[in-house]
Design an enzyme around this catalytic site. Sequence first.
Site, PDB file in Angstrom:
ATOM      1  N   ASP A 131     -23.181  73.637 -24.104  1.00 41.30           N
ATOM      2  CA  ASP A 131     -22.369  72.671 -24.845  1.00 41.30           C
ATOM      3  C   ASP A 131     -21.659  71.674 -23.944  1.00 41.30           C
ATOM      4  OD1 ASP A 131     -23.041  73.448 -27.372  1.00 41.30           O
ATOM      5  OD2 ASP A 131     -21.318  74.782 -27.647  1.00 41.30           O
ATOM      6  N   ARG A 180      -6.366  79.198 -21.697  1.00 42.07           N
ATOM      7  CA  ARG A 180      -6.414  77.798 -22.162  1.00 42.07           C
ATOM      8  C   ARG A 180      -5.239  76.958 -21.661  1.00 42.07           C
ATOM      9  NH1 ARG A 180     -11.024  79.868 -22.203  1.00 42.07           N
ATOM     10  NH2 ARG A 180     -12.462  79.297 -23.857  1.00 42.07           N
ATOM     11  N   ASP A 201      -9.804  78.119 -29.734  1.00 41.74           N
ATOM     12  CA  ASP A 201      -9.642  77.476 -28.432  1.00 41.74           C
ATOM     13  C   ASP A 201      -9.314  75.989 -28.543  1.00 41.74           C
ATOM     14  OD1 ASP A 201      -9.919  79.798 -26.931  1.00 41.74           O
ATOM     15  OD2 ASP A 201     -12.104  79.704 -27.018  1.00 41.74           O
ATOM     16  N   SER A 228     -21.622  84.348 -27.572  1.00 40.00           N
ATOM     17  CA  SER A 228     -20.704  83.390 -26.973  1.00 40.00           C
ATOM     18  C   SER A 228     -19.713  84.198 -26.143  1.00 40.00           C
ATOM     19  CB  SER A 228     -19.999  82.595 -28.075  1.00 40.00           C
ATOM     20  OG  SER A 228     -18.890  81.931 -27.512  1.00 40.00           O
TER      21      SER A 228
END
Length: 395
Positions: free
Chosen positions: A14, A94, A123, A174
């Site tokens: 991605d 994050r 996220d 993932s």
Amino acid sequence: MNKKVVLAYSGGLDTSVAVTYLTHEYDMEVIAVAVDVGQNEDFEAIRQRALDSGAKEAVVVDIKESFADNYLSKALKANALYENRYPLVSSLSRPAIVEVLVDQAKKFDADTIAHGCTGKGNDQVRFEVSIRALSPELNIIAPTRDWNMTREQSIDYAKNKGIEVPVTKEKLYSIDENIWGRAIECGILEDPWNRPPEDVWSLTRVTKDEPSEVVITFDSGVPVKINEKTLSFFEIISELNSLVGSYGFGRIDMVENRRVGIKSRETYEAPGALALICAHRDLEAVTLERDLAHEKAKMEPRIAELIYDGLWFSPLMEAFCDFVESSQRYVTGEVRLNLSPYSCTVNGRRSPYSLYDYSLATYDAQDSFDHSDAEGFVKLWGLGISTWAQKQKKV
Ligand code: ARG
């Protein structure tokens, strides 16, 4: 001159397609930033992949030690577990990554930050709320959320632009990883009844079956030694990941509530984090006075929620952290963990600040407790109840 954008780059499909997409559809110069938070990756290969995908610049920033010291230590002091189970692996990384992105945006004079999160997850929330907290003037783009391409379409898109994207075999899950643990979702795991296949796990495989013990030394809530060996907090987590993980301890299989309103089946492995939280909690049990311990325990789930919900940079989180920090002053001492296959339990603890008083607790000759104090205390404690009971009998 094209506008510059700093992209949070992981090296996966991605974000690699995102490099190409931002370059062609947005006419931007992409500065790909990969952040080392202790995930098991070849960062030089990642950097090269970003350049191959068309990035103008590609940088790797290593924040392993500061991530542990400034983020994970706060989570550990708060025994932070979302919905009582998940040690917030991705949630903690994050805001730490955003600090780097904001910094790099300044350095490269970019006015936009991009991330590769989809519209269904947590996220995106953490990235964007943190960016707005640290640097509200920056623009944010989420190409993966906007482009509406399937996986195959995005591969074709990149191919058509002449870019070789990193597709190996069919991507099964993932995965997000850092030193605090690993999150594995999607694929066959999307049916919550499906047993997680063995290939989900990589940090927690049983390679040892002979039980052993490990002693962790804490100083004001932070681990500083393993078996008398002084190490940085990052090194301690890393060492415990391999030691505790080799007993297969640290797996979590749960259905959790995402911030965006979706229930999601998640598997995690966090051997070091869970072992440390278990040890830290136990040391608090001997070093925290009762009211402080109980009040802190009420806050802990709330702190976990704030971290999960992307509110690391918020006034409430700051206030909670101040409280927690002050509670940790005497959380100093040692905890002994007993390891055996799929198990990690405490079997001893001691502290120079221990509030455990042998002469008060014992029933043998060294007893210093004044038993005559108890009678009046218990009578008054139950006075309201006995008054109530008398009345009940009459009416
Ligand atoms: N559900 C977890 C969380 O929200 C893990 C997210 C993992 N992220 C990923 N891109 N695989 O914190």
